[in-house]
Design a protein around this motif. Structure first.
Motif, short mmCIF file in Angstrom:
data_model
loop_
_atom_site.label_atom_id
_atom_site.label_comp_id
_atom_site.label_asym_id
_atom_site.label_seq_id
_atom_site.Cartn_x
_atom_site.Cartn_y
_atom_site.Cartn_z
N ALA A 1 4.36 65.13 83.60
CA ALA A 1 3.27 65.47 82.68
C ALA A 1 3.66 65.14 81.25
O ALA A 1 4.84 65.19 80.88
N SER A 2 2.66 64.80 80.42
CA SER A 2 2.91 64.50 79.02
C SER A 2 2.98 65.80 78.22
O SER A 2 2.09 66.64 78.32
N ILE A 3 4.02 65.95 77.42
CA ILE A 3 4.16 67.17 76.61
C ILE A 3 3.03 67.28 75.60
O ILE A 3 2.62 68.37 75.22
N ASN A 4 2.49 66.13 75.15
CA ASN A 4 1.42 66.15 74.16
C ASN A 4 0.07 66.56 74.77
O ASN A 4 -0.79 67.08 74.08
N GLN A 5 -0.10 66.28 76.05
CA GLN A 5 -1.39 66.54 76.69
C GLN A 5 -1.35 67.74 77.63
O GLN A 5 -2.36 68.08 78.25
N TYR A 6 -0.20 68.40 77.75
CA TYR A 6 -0.07 69.49 78.71
C TYR A 6 -0.94 70.68 78.32
O TYR A 6 -0.98 71.11 77.17
N LYS A 7 -1.68 71.19 79.29
CA LYS A 7 -2.46 72.42 79.13
C LYS A 7 -2.11 73.34 80.29
O LYS A 7 -1.93 72.88 81.42
N VAL A 8 -2.04 74.63 80.00
CA VAL A 8 -1.75 75.58 81.07
C VAL A 8 -2.87 75.52 82.10
O VAL A 8 -4.04 75.66 81.76
N PRO A 9 -2.54 75.29 83.37
CA PRO A 9 -3.59 75.29 84.40
C PRO A 9 -4.14 76.70 84.58
O PRO A 9 -3.38 77.67 84.67
N ARG A 10 -5.47 76.83 84.62
CA ARG A 10 -6.06 78.16 84.76
C ARG A 10 -6.11 78.61 86.23
O ARG A 10 -6.48 79.74 86.52
N CYS A 11 -5.75 77.71 87.13
CA CYS A 11 -5.63 78.08 88.54
C CYS A 11 -4.50 77.25 89.13
O CYS A 11 -4.37 76.06 88.80
N VAL A 12 -3.67 77.85 89.96
CA VAL A 12 -2.57 77.14 90.60
C VAL A 12 -2.65 77.32 92.11
O VAL A 12 -3.09 78.36 92.60
N ASN A 13 -2.22 76.30 92.84
CA ASN A 13 -2.12 76.43 94.30
C ASN A 13 -0.95 75.64 94.86
O ASN A 13 -0.68 75.70 96.06
N PHE A 14 -0.24 74.89 94.01
CA PHE A 14 0.92 74.13 94.43
C PHE A 14 2.06 75.11 94.71
O PHE A 14 2.45 75.89 93.83
N THR A 15 2.56 75.11 95.94
CA THR A 15 3.50 76.15 96.38
C THR A 15 4.70 76.35 95.45
O THR A 15 5.03 77.49 95.12
N PRO A 16 5.38 75.29 94.99
CA PRO A 16 6.53 75.52 94.10
C PRO A 16 6.16 76.26 92.81
O PRO A 16 6.95 77.06 92.30
N ILE A 17 4.96 76.01 92.30
CA ILE A 17 4.53 76.69 91.07
C ILE A 17 4.25 78.16 91.36
O ILE A 17 4.63 79.05 90.58
N VAL A 18 3.57 78.43 92.48
CA VAL A 18 3.30 79.82 92.86
C VAL A 18 4.62 80.56 93.06
O VAL A 18 4.78 81.71 92.63
N GLU A 19 5.58 79.91 93.71
CA GLU A 19 6.89 80.53 93.95
C GLU A 19 7.62 80.80 92.64
O GLU A 19 8.26 81.84 92.47
N LEU A 20 7.50 79.86 91.69
CA LEU A 20 8.13 80.05 90.38
C LEU A 20 7.52 81.28 89.69
O LEU A 20 8.24 82.15 89.18
N LEU A 21 6.20 81.36 89.68
CA LEU A 21 5.52 82.49 89.04
C LEU A 21 5.90 83.80 89.72
O LEU A 21 6.20 84.80 89.06
N ASP A 22 5.89 83.82 91.06
CA ASP A 22 6.19 85.06 91.79
C ASP A 22 7.63 85.52 91.55
O ASP A 22 7.90 86.73 91.56
N SER A 23 8.52 84.57 91.33
CA SER A 23 9.91 84.94 91.09
C SER A 23 10.12 85.57 89.72
O SER A 23 11.18 86.15 89.45
N ARG A 24 9.12 85.47 88.85
CA ARG A 24 9.23 86.02 87.49
C ARG A 24 8.38 87.28 87.30
O ARG A 24 8.26 87.79 86.19
#
Length: 590
Positions: free
Chosen positions: A547-570
């Motif tokens: 992803a481009s650091i200049n164009q990155y926006k926080v996704p308002r919905c996630v479903n990609f398993t590694p991202i969900v796992e990252l969030l759940d671990s925090r």
């Protein structure tokens, strides 16, 4: 019954002469798709020529496609809402349709937080019934012997209301189940249900589910297919069995119906069905008391050949769970329909869920398709394989060049009629059942909850994202919040964050709230508070994947398993809505 070989169809050998007629109709419609579409639009325009809406665009009696498309704009519900409100309020003049509007079909899509009202006319019921009549002739090509048993289908009516002008407003399936087309349907050996009409038509969802499940258990060896409208509905039925198998077994053993089932019509019909059966009761207890429910569908209903459920679009998230409970049975998606219009059917119903394609039947409505990223709509027969389009319909009931909001990908053609894979609903962020929440609705709900948080403890929501968690039955919305706690301010309490959950639910649209309150098809909303810096980590992860650091926006919905796992671990704390949000069948006045 032997079938005359001359009746054979290019789709395959029909199971009976009635099926042969249905398959010939499909062939005729799809071979002549463009002519059917041209004639259908001309008929709609002739019939509705004197309506207020068409007169506004000065067609001058023209019924050809070029004039129609040059003079009438492509519209959304909001464009038509004033006319719809007038009809709802009792104006019976020919505003949209020359035929009287018989009722409104309430869409799962919303406008200003309320269900959209789709006008319909009496004859549309015939058109919907026609499409239903084509489903089993196609299925019989793939699964033989369906006339030798029954279908266990969990079907329900939902809450309905009347508009100020007295017209019924209800979901399309509730309209169909309450019609004579369904209630007085002729006997068809290929389409016999275990559930009596009395159970399906009971407005109390618990009593309806209980009696339908009981009938399915009593007739378990006759069941050849198990289904519901959506995958989520079938999983709710399995969950219901997990919670209530002991009571159901007691009823079967004693031959008497549980006292909580009070509906007189159900009690009357069940008195003829329910007889003491100790052997069956013991079998159900033995199968259900174990912790292992893998393959429970085929263990209890061993002759089941397939599941009949929608598992495309947002429902695809339930496929792994259904595979677990069914022991890997095929899942058939048979038709494609909405409140606005019924569109088509799946000519290869036993295909893998990821490969499901629906053939548009050109006799159902006039169809146009807007290429994604484009603006000029093309005809049904002119779409290109591999391209994605937004669906536009013109119906007999008066919708003209109406954007349905579905995004479809062309996968091929049957004769000259295109076949589409359903990609997604336009702008939908979260969906568990029939609910559909878009980004603006979610943002508003977060803002309202944030006001409560700020007022109570001076804390703000620094960042958030969401996730449709279907690991629970029913599924529920999860919000990941990273909080900004000002120096000297206290951390928000569990009670405050729980009330934030409820505040969000109160802010979501009426379809979501109905799913929570009346249908029990969505569980309590959950807020998971994550530790500070989590969303920075999320950005770092996205950048590491290109992803481009200049164009990155926080996704308002996630479903990609590694991202969900990252969030759940925090996650540092989790909080659920402590009560049901407010909902009634009555619509708010705008």
């Amino acid at each position: 019954m032997a079938v005359d070989s001359s009746l054979s169809s290019p789709l395959g050998p029909p199971a009976c002469e009635k099926d042969a007629k249905a398959l010939r109709f499909i062939e005729e419609m799809t071979r002549n798709a463009d002519t059917v579409q041209e004639n259908l639009l001309a008929e709609i325009l002739r019939r509705n020529a004197e309506t207020e809406y068409l007169r506004r665009f000065k067609l001058g009696g023209a019924t050809d496609r070029d004039t129609f498309k040059s003079k009438l704009p492509i519209i959304t519900y909001e464009d038509l809402q004033p006319e719809i409100q007038r009809i709802a309020d009792g104006d019976r003049s020919p505003i949209l349709s020359a035929h009287p509007i018989s009722e409104f079909l309430t869409s799962s899509g919303t406008s200003a937080g309320e269900r959209k009202l789709m006008p319909t006319i009496q004859e549309e019921l015939d058109r919907r019934q026609l499409l239903y009549s084509l489903l089993m002739p196609v299925m019989n090509l793939y699964v033989p012997g369906l006339d030798k048993g029954k279908g266990l289908y969990f079907l329900f009516v939902k809450s309905e209301t009347k508009t100020p002008g007295g017209l019924p407003a209800r979901p399309v399936l509730t309209s169909y189940y309450k019609s004579d087309k369904f209630r007085s349907r002729p006997y068809d050996p290929y389409n016999v249900y275990t559930s009596p009409n009395e159970a399906i038509l009971c407005p109390d969802s618990f009593q309806s589910m209980y009696s339908q499940m009981l009938c399915g258990l009593l007739d378990r060896l006759s069941v050849l297919r198990v289904g519901a409208v959506f995958a989520s509905g079938l999983l709710r039925a399995i969950r219901f069995l997990q919670l209530h198998w002991s009571r159901l077994a007691n009823d079967i053993e004693s031959g008497s119906l549980d006292s909580e089932i009070t509906d007189p019509s159900i009690r009357q019909c069940m008195s003829d069905i329910l007889k003491p059966d100790q052997k069956l009761a013991e079998f159900i207890r033995r199968e259900c008391e174990t912790e292992n429910w893998e393959g429970i569908i085929t263990r209890i209903w061993p002759n089941t050949k397939y599941l009949d459920v929608i598992v495309t679009g947002a429902m695809a998230q339930y496929i792994p769970t259904l595979e677990y409970y069914s022991g890997g049975l095929p899942m058939a998606c048979t038709m494609y329909a909405s409140s606005e219009c019924y569109f088509g059917l799946n000519l290869n119903p036993m295909s893998k869920p990821s490969e499901v394609s629906y053939t548009i039947m050109p006799n159902m409505a006039y169809f146009e398709f807007i290429p994604l990223g484009g603006s000029k709509a093309v005809e049904l027969v002119d779409v290109k394989i591999g391209k994605e389009y937004e669906l536009v319909v013109t119906t007999y009931a008066g919708l003209c060049r109406y954007r349905v909001g579905d995004i479809l990908r062309v996968t091929g053609f049957h004769n000259s009629a295109p076949q589409f894979h359903f990609v997604r609903r336009k702008n939908v962020l979260l969906s568990i059942d029939s609910d559909k929440t878009d980004e603006s609705e979610l943002q508003k709900a977060v803002e309202n909850a944030s006001k409560l948080l700020l007022k109570e403890c001076g804390t703000r929501v620094a960042e958030y994202t969401s996730y449709a968690d279907t690991s629970t039955i029913p599924g529920h919305y999860v919000l990941y919040w990273e909080l900004l706690v000002r120096e000297g301010e206290r951390q928000p309490s569990h009670d405050t964050l729980a009330r934030c959950c409820l505040e969000m639910e109160e802010s979501l649209n009426s379809v979501y709230r109905q799913c929570r309150v009346a249908d029990n098809s969505v569980g309590p909303l959950e807020i998971r508070v994550v530790r500070n810096g989590t969303f920075e980590e999320l950005m770092d992860y996205a950048i590491s994947r290109g992803a481009s650091i200049n164009q990155y926006k926080v996704p308002r919905c996630v479903n990609f398993t590694p991202i969900v796992e990252l969030l759940d671990s925090r996650v540092v704390s989790a909080h659920f809505s402590p009560a049901l949000p407010h909902w009634t069948p009555e619509r708010r006045r705008r």
